[in-house]
Scaffold this motif. Sequence first.
Motif, PDB file in Angstrom:
ATOM      1  N   TYR A 119       0.907  -1.175  -0.081  1.00 36.85           N
ATOM      2  CA  TYR A 119      -0.157  -0.185   0.009  1.00 36.85           C
ATOM      3  C   TYR A 119       0.869   1.264  -0.055  1.00 36.85           C
ATOM      4  CZ  TYR A 119       1.039  -0.428   4.921  1.00 36.85           C
ATOM      5  OH  TYR A 119       1.706  -0.473   6.270  1.00 36.85           O
TER       6      TYR A 119
ATOM      7  N   ALA B 102       1.149  -0.300  -6.145  1.00 35.72           N
ATOM      8  CA  ALA B 102       1.185   0.266  -4.731  1.00 35.72           C
ATOM      9  C   ALA B 102       1.942   1.732  -4.758  1.00 35.72           C
ATOM     10  CB  ALA B 102       1.710  -0.560  -3.431  1.00 35.72           C
TER      11      ALA B 102
ATOM     12  N   VAL C  28      -4.044  -0.014  -3.296  1.00 41.91           N
ATOM     13  CA  VAL C  28      -3.671  -0.804  -2.173  1.00 41.91           C
ATOM     14  C   VAL C  28      -3.877  -2.452  -3.124  1.00 41.91           C
ATOM     15  CG1 VAL C  28      -4.795  -2.293  -0.242  1.00 41.91           C
ATOM     16  CG2 VAL C  28      -4.812   0.290  -0.540  1.00 41.91           C
TER      17      VAL C  28
END
Length: 390
Positions: free
Chosen positions: A86, A163, A168
């Motif tokens: 992420y 990411a 995500v």
Amino acid sequence: MNRLSGAAAAALLACSLALPATLATAGPAAADPAPAAVPAVTRVVLPAPTGPYALGRTVLPLVDRSRTDPWVPSADGRELMVTLHYPAARRGGGRPAPYATAEEARLLAEQLGPGVSGDVLARTRTHSRPDARPAPGRHPLVLLSPGFGVSRWTLTHLAEDLASRGYVVASVDHAYESYGISVPGGRTLTCVACTALDEGGVHPGVVTTTRAADVRHVLDRLTGPRPVRRYADMIDADRIGMAGHSIGGASAATAMAADPRVDAGVNMDGAFWEDLPTEGLRGRPFMMLGTHDATHLPGGTDTTWDRTWPALDGWKRWITVAGAEHFTFSDAPVITRHFGLPQPELPTERAVAVTRTYVAAFFDQHLRRLPRPVLDGPSPANPEVHFQHR
């Protein structure tokens, strides 16, 4: 990627995971030769991500106790291991996130050949920091499903790149469908499904149906009313995509047909083991990204691409990549070059760049509504890429 053994090899062949010819035979590489001067003890380094964000990573063990595992019915539910990459709030020091556990890497290294060190493979250098603080805001979610027999971490270069661009990314390992998955309690789940498909005659459609149910559970736990992690607010549940390699790519189509939450999908070089329903994907976009050869050109030996194409009822692309082989769309080009294994025609840097460019462009256009002209047709910047049935 190079050498498979026994029942597992036959199962992979049954799942359209036939090894590339240049990886299955000895001899000099056609192109992009491994640098002979690089000793095997040096660390493998994944290509740097191209987006503006720093990266965080966390691992989530999940168990769906509402289902019986199809491969090991005596198991306590269906176990999944999920790695979340992420956007992180800031770049920082510290140790990078691990690539794989020592046991996972050892089991895959055994399949790659005697010149591959599991210890070196496990220490592959990533670009993510464990449990880094997320960047503010809500981000689209992309699920990744690996090829049959290999683990979620073999898609790390793509996960990290997505990411870094603001997604995500949830990479999912499906229990008993890879050479080895490390799970809590010091246990390792090995490929029971390989034997089931090879010796038991189980149809590969069981894999794609099971993975679609796995994806449903992951989405429930990441975006449901009681999410599994404290950073769930960073996920925009109204913008969800899925991509997969090989049977993981086929599973993206099956998951979309079964779950309307998945808005867009990519199949990277996988045969479709289930026909789409009569309503297709209800207008949602889908891209097929594969090899430019006798397998995945129109009229190719994988007839499922020709059969599925008319059933895709939304925006769609059929893209083939010259010089690519089956594992081109994973971390395999980086790994095999490092260990001096024979290389396909497409150089490693181009394999990474093409995969990242087209997968990211697809999700940018369909999850973020950002026009990406690279999806409109051939580009001088990517001469290896060919558009079919435009």
